[in-house]
Enzyme design. Structure first.
Site, PDB file in Angstrom:
ATOM      1  N   ASP A 181       0.903  -1.143   0.000  1.00  8.12           N
ATOM      2  CA  ASP A 181       0.000   0.000   0.000  1.00  8.12           C
ATOM      3  C   ASP A 181       0.942   1.193   0.000  1.00  8.12           C
ATOM      4  OD1 ASP A 181      -1.447   2.278   0.752  1.00  8.12           O
ATOM      5  OD2 ASP A 181      -2.985   1.028   1.651  1.00  8.12           O
ATOM      6  N   HIS A 182       1.049   1.875  -1.133  1.00  8.71           N
ATOM      7  CA  HIS A 182       2.151   2.850  -1.226  1.00  8.71           C
ATOM      8  C   HIS A 182       1.975   4.023  -0.262  1.00  8.71           C
ATOM      9  CE1 HIS A 182      -0.512   5.062  -4.008  1.00  8.71           C
ATOM     10  NE2 HIS A 182       0.258   6.106  -3.803  1.00  8.71           N
ATOM     11  N   HIS A 244      -5.713   3.040   1.220  1.00 11.90           N
ATOM     12  CA  HIS A 244      -4.968   4.232   1.650  1.00 11.90           C
ATOM     13  C   HIS A 244      -5.629   4.984   2.813  1.00 11.90           C
ATOM     14  CE1 HIS A 244      -3.029   3.183  -1.979  1.00 11.90           C
ATOM     15  NE2 HIS A 244      -3.733   3.914  -2.806  1.00 11.90           N
TER      16      HIS A 244
HETATM   17  C1  BG6 Z   1      -3.658   4.664  -6.324  1.00 13.93           C
HETATM   18  C2  BG6 Z   1      -5.031   4.758  -6.928  1.00 13.93           C
HETATM   19  O1  BG6 Z   1      -3.572   3.577  -5.445  1.00 13.93           O
HETATM   20  O2  BG6 Z   1      -3.384   5.867  -5.615  1.00 13.93           O
HETATM   21  C3  BG6 Z   1      -5.130   5.967  -7.847  1.00 13.93           C
HETATM   22  O3  BG6 Z   1      -5.288   3.574  -7.662  1.00 13.93           O
HETATM   23  C4  BG6 Z   1      -4.716   7.218  -7.110  1.00 13.93           C
HETATM   24  O4  BG6 Z   1      -6.442   6.109  -8.351  1.00 13.93           O
HETATM   25  C5  BG6 Z   1      -3.376   7.029  -6.435  1.00 13.93           C
HETATM   26  O5  BG6 Z   1      -4.630   8.260  -8.079  1.00 13.93           O
HETATM   27  C6  BG6 Z   1      -3.066   8.213  -5.541  1.00 13.93           C
HETATM   28  O6  BG6 Z   1      -1.761   8.113  -5.056  1.00 13.93           O
HETATM   29  P1  BG6 Z   1      -0.933   9.406  -4.680  1.00 13.93           P
HETATM   30  O7  BG6 Z   1       0.331   8.868  -4.124  1.00 13.93           O
HETATM   31  O8  BG6 Z   1      -0.758  10.199  -5.950  1.00 13.93           O
HETATM   32  O9  BG6 Z   1      -1.760  10.151  -3.686  1.00 13.93           O
END
Ligand code: BG6
Length: 496
Positions: A181-182, A244
């Site tokens: 989960d980044h 997230h």
């Molecule tokens: C991803 C989603 O996991 O996270 C995307 O699939 C979203 O839809 C993205 O745009 C958002 O990540 P960040 O790091 O740009 O907030």
């Protein structure tokens, strides 16, 4: 853990993720001298020579991370990158992958497998890895390990996530599995635990006695773009909340782990999620931006929500009765991820005030991105006045304290932890299943065709009015306190 060299085998290596995120992250780690001795092997169905593959990756680094590109170090780093085309569904190809790795390796070597592939191939790929011996790991700390990183989406509901866990567990043990989960890799998200538990002054007030409500906003200005085919089947709750937003929620609300190690931290994150009271449909707002249905890849009259706001409660001693408001959406006014902790107003009014709503409460804002930092809003006496006051800000900005470009990207952080064999920033099977079990009933109720309450909102707005009403009904309003102040909305005083 051991100090063996490492091989990274990337499945789906011709895809976007590899040249946009994975290779730039590994290259940055290489330049910082944070990598052990390493081989990188990419595979996908496309045919490339090693050189063609390396050039493709170099173009990705130059395009997406121009600041970090340096020809001399790239030339050295790229020598470590190899390519072998193959078919995920052909078991014989996995024997070729295994042989290739063995040829590249020089003695005992840890292996990290990265599934940068479409989720429908997860199970088959993992089973094939099992059959070919790629997953086999000998017992003992000094034996080389075999770990697998799995991207999101991890299932599309509780049942499919559970099934996926069961299938993967047939081949890999839980401690070999790293689910990404980044958001957990974002430096500012990790800082929440440091802010809370490396300081003594915040934790005593971090509870229902002092906190009025907590808000988590993850807004995006981009629309669904070229991802509509995927997005239209997923929607905002699967795409952003199950993972997230719930991770941010668990970091801000969990209890202190007894040590800063993977299992105690993950236990507390899961425990927090398990304390969430079942979500009610009437405590949620589903929205879709005007124009979504005309995007390529979206079905006619799609009811897929691109925005959600929910109110939830955590049933434990610390949080009983404190509303948590979570919202996220595409095509909103600006990109901002922030957590706003709104404190209760003073118990006794002075300074000529008769109504507590006349003053802005203290708000602690954790700015995850952009302009990463922490702000505390408090009241100050207006100079040269009798007893007028005004809310002012005490601010911490990462850039000011740590300099430009010091925040590593999330993938850099996550890959570095995975290479070190530390799963703290990855989701455990019970964490994934718990998150699905919370959001699943709400998704099902939203997808029920007999209901018709999808709100609409204009692109470039802050979302549907219904989301403001959700808070106004409780005497609250959405707070935005990070980023450019002239762009922030200072909300109207709450109704009621
Ligand atoms: C991803 C989603 O996991 O996270 C995307 O699939 C979203 O839809 C993205 O745009 C958002 O990540 P960040 O790091 O740009 O907030």
């Amino acid at each position: 853990m051991n100090n063996h060299p490492i091989s990274i085998l990337i499945f789906g290596a011709s895809g976007d993720l590899t040249h946009r995120k994975l290779i730039p992250a590994l290259f940055n780690l290489y330049q910082k001298e944070r990598l052990p001795e390493i081989n990188i092997l990419g595979t996908s169905r496309s045919n490339y020579t090693d050189k063609e593959f390396q050039d493709r990756l170099m173009a990705g680094v130059k395009k997406f991370h121009p600041d970090s590109f340096q020809a001399e170090s790239w030339n050295k780093f790229s020598q470590k990158i190899h390519y072998l085309s193959g078919n995920l569904t052909d078991p014989a190809d996995y024997i070729r992958f295994a042989d290739k790795l063995t040829n590249l390796e020089n003695g005992p070597t840890n292996r990290l497998y990265y599934l940068a592939i479409s989720p429908e191939f997860y199970t088959e790929t993992v089973l094939n890895m099992g059959m070919s011996g790629l997953a086999t790991q000998e017992l003992g700390d000094q034996s080389p390990w075999r770990h697998v990183i799995i991207e999101k989406p991890y299932g599309r509901d509780l049942a499919t996530a559970r099934e996926l866990n069961e299938q993967i567990h047939e081949i890999f043990k839980e401690n070999q599995i790293y689910r990404i989960d980044h958001y957990l890799g974002k430096e500012t998200a990790q800082n929440i635990l440091f802010f809370r538990f490396a300081n003594a002054i915040f934790e005593p007030i971090w509870n229902r006695r002092y906190i009025d409500n907590i808000q988590i906003t993850v807004s995006e200005s981009v629309d669904v773009g070229h991802r509509a085919y995927y997005y239209d089947k997923a929607g905002i709750l699967r795409d952003m909340f199950q993972n997230h937003l719930f991770q941010l929620l668990s970091l801000v609300a969990m209890e202190a782990p007894n040590s800063f190690n993977a299992e105690p931290i993950r236990n507390e994150r899961v425990k927090l999620l398990r304390s969430i009271r079942p979500l009610k449909r009437e405590d949620s707002v589903a929205g879709q931006y005007v124009g979504y249905c005309s995007s390529k890849g979206v079905v006619d009259y799609s009811r897929t929500p691109t925005y959600a706001a929910i109110k939830l409660y955590i049933d434990n001693w610390r949080w009983k009765g404190v509303p948590f408001y979570l919202r996220s959406g595409k095509s909103l006014k600006r990109k901002a991820t922030e957590i706003n902790i709104e404190f209760q107003r003073p118990p006794h009014l002075m300074f000529g005030l008769t109504d507590p709503d006349q003053m802005t409460p203290n708000i602690l804002s954790i700015c995850i991105q952009p302009d990463e930092g922490i702000h505390l809003k408090f009241q100050a006496k207006e100079p040269d006045s009798e007893q007028n006051m005004r809310p002012v800000d005490m601010e911490f900005h990462y850039q000011r304290y740590f300099g430009h470009n010091t925040l590593p990207g999330a993938y850099e952080r996550l890959l570095s932890e995975a290479i070190a064999g530390d799963p703290s920033l990855f989701t455990r099977s019970d964490g994934i299943e718990t998150a699905w079990s919370i959001i699943d009933p709400l998704i099902k109720s939203w997808e029920d065709p007999s209901t018709e309450d999808l709100a609409v909102y204009d692109p470039g707005s802050w979302g549907p009015d219904e989301a403001d009403i959700l808070l106004a009904n409780e005497g609250h309003c959405w707070r935005m306190n990070c980023g450019l102040h002239e762009d922030c909305i200072e909300p109207e005083p709450p109704l009621g």
